[in-house]
Design an enzyme around this catalytic site. Sequence first.
Site, PDB file in Angstrom:
ATOM      1  N   ASN A  40      -6.319   4.830   8.234  1.00 61.96           N
ATOM      2  CA  ASN A  40      -5.935   3.423   8.224  1.00 61.96           C
ATOM      3  C   ASN A  40      -6.661   2.733   7.081  1.00 61.96           C
ATOM      4  O   ASN A  40      -7.757   3.154   6.690  1.00 61.96           O
ATOM      5  CB  ASN A  40      -6.328   2.759   9.545  1.00 61.96           C
ATOM      6  N   HIS A  67      -8.187  -1.066   6.129  1.00 60.05           N
ATOM      7  CA  HIS A  67      -8.516  -2.359   6.736  1.00 60.05           C
ATOM      8  C   HIS A  67      -9.083  -3.273   5.652  1.00 60.05           C
ATOM      9  O   HIS A  67      -9.937  -2.845   4.861  1.00 60.05           O
ATOM     10  CB  HIS A  67      -9.546  -2.157   7.861  1.00 60.05           C
ATOM     11  N   ASN A  85       0.835  -1.208   0.000  1.00 63.76           N
ATOM     12  CA  ASN A  85       0.000   0.000   0.000  1.00 63.76           C
ATOM     13  C   ASN A  85       0.871   1.259   0.000  1.00 63.76           C
ATOM     14  O   ASN A  85       0.544   2.251  -0.658  1.00 63.76           O
ATOM     15  CB  ASN A  85      -0.958  -0.006   1.193  1.00 63.76           C
ATOM     16  N   ARG A 102       3.642  -0.594  26.318  1.00 63.64           N
ATOM     17  CA  ARG A 102       3.077  -0.017  25.101  1.00 63.64           C
ATOM     18  C   ARG A 102       3.165   1.508  25.106  1.00 63.64           C
ATOM     19  O   ARG A 102       3.411   2.134  24.070  1.00 63.64           O
ATOM     20  CB  ARG A 102       1.631  -0.453  24.904  1.00 63.64           C
ATOM     21  N   MET A 156       0.771  -3.065  12.010  1.00 63.15           N
ATOM     22  CA  MET A 156       0.071  -4.116  12.737  1.00 63.15           C
ATOM     23  C   MET A 156       0.220  -4.016  14.261  1.00 63.15           C
ATOM     24  O   MET A 156       0.107  -5.026  14.959  1.00 63.15           O
ATOM     25  CB  MET A 156       0.535  -5.494  12.235  1.00 63.15           C
ATOM     26  N   ARG A 157       0.450  -2.823  14.785  1.00 68.26           N
ATOM     27  CA  ARG A 157       0.447  -2.644  16.240  1.00 68.26           C
ATOM     28  C   ARG A 157      -0.792  -1.873  16.641  1.00 68.26           C
ATOM     29  O   ARG A 157      -1.170  -0.902  15.970  1.00 68.26           O
ATOM     30  CB  ARG A 157       1.664  -1.828  16.718  1.00 68.26           C
ATOM     31  N   THR A 196      -9.763   6.240  15.186  1.00 71.84           N
ATOM     32  CA  THR A 196     -10.297   6.712  16.476  1.00 71.84           C
ATOM     33  C   THR A 196      -9.961   5.638  17.508  1.00 71.84           C
ATOM     34  O   THR A 196      -9.557   4.525  17.131  1.00 71.84           O
ATOM     35  CB  THR A 196     -11.815   6.943  16.384  1.00 71.84           C
TER      36      THR A 196
HETATM   37  C1  GAR Z   1      -3.152  -4.927   3.803  1.00 65.41           C
HETATM   38  O1  GAR Z   1      -4.036  -5.890   3.275  1.00 65.41           O
HETATM   39  C2  GAR Z   1      -3.856  -4.064   4.828  1.00 65.41           C
HETATM   40  O2  GAR Z   1      -5.193  -3.814   4.510  1.00 65.41           O
HETATM   41  C3  GAR Z   1      -3.760  -4.931   6.052  1.00 65.41           C
HETATM   42  O3  GAR Z   1      -2.479  -5.490   6.005  1.00 65.41           O
HETATM   43  C4  GAR Z   1      -2.060  -5.612   4.642  1.00 65.41           C
HETATM   44  C5  GAR Z   1      -0.734  -4.917   4.502  1.00 65.41           C
HETATM   45  O4  GAR Z   1      -0.220  -5.112   3.215  1.00 65.41           O
HETATM   46  N1  GAR Z   1      -3.960  -4.172   7.254  1.00 65.41           N
HETATM   47  C6  GAR Z   1      -4.525  -4.652   8.342  1.00 65.41           C
HETATM   48  O5  GAR Z   1      -4.896  -5.812   8.454  1.00 65.41           O
HETATM   49  C7  GAR Z   1      -4.676  -3.646   9.471  1.00 65.41           C
HETATM   50  N2  GAR Z   1      -5.373  -4.211  10.560  1.00 65.41           N
HETATM   51  P1  GAR Z   1       0.943  -4.171   2.679  1.00 65.41           P
HETATM   52  O6  GAR Z   1       2.033  -4.153   3.755  1.00 65.41           O
HETATM   53  O7  GAR Z   1       1.429  -4.870   1.436  1.00 65.41           O
HETATM   54  O8  GAR Z   1       0.378  -2.810   2.422  1.00 65.41           O
END
Ligand code: GAR
Length: 210
Positions: free
Chosen positions: A103, A105, A14, A61, A86-87, A137
Amino acid sequence: MKRYVILISGRGSNMEAMLAADLPGRCAAVISNRPGATGLAYAAGRGVATAVIDHQAYPERAAFDAALAAEIDRHAPDLVVLAGFMRVLGDDFVRRYQGGMLNIHPSLLPSFPGLKTHEAALAAGVRLHGATVHFVTPTLDCGPIVIQAAVPVLAGDTAEALAARVLEQEHRIYPQAVRWFLEGRLRLADGRVRLEGEATTAGALVAPAG
Ligand code: GAR
């Protein structure tokens, strides 16, 4: 020109889509919580400053959040972009950047918050799945929705096949949302998304053909 910082934890596809999109703003830094995040090399290759705030170095944290905030603030961004970060971030951290943090998702929120969204979608038998960009949020995966993209769930889909179909749409909608913010057209007002000058209103659904 507005400035933004991207937070990643791994692959960073992304982030790549964003850096390739020629957005009307400056990516001031890419920051990872994992030293091994493969996306860091891509960012560095494009001349973007990179930094690692390794969460494993911070048993508490709150201390991790403080170190991360200090690194972000060094770059004085208008926008913080979570791209596969992912934190889980603490409430104080989230409030500090509220209205200025997005973000992505991999589900059509509010369905399937949390992890393993593609497995959950297959288990639930939904016919439509997708991705959501939202303001962050304090409640996880619950912030006001900016844009969503839907994809069909096909017979015989595996979680991997579905993830790939969703990811293709993520790469369309996330640069779009960030572009709106950098152009000054997207903001959070009284807890609601305001998007100016766009035919598709806030919460726009991108329904790709096929
Ligand atoms: C993506 O699919 C994103 O939507 C997800 O992790 C992947 C990261 O891919 N995010 C989550 O699950 C957030 N909770 P990338 O590192 O190739 O962008």
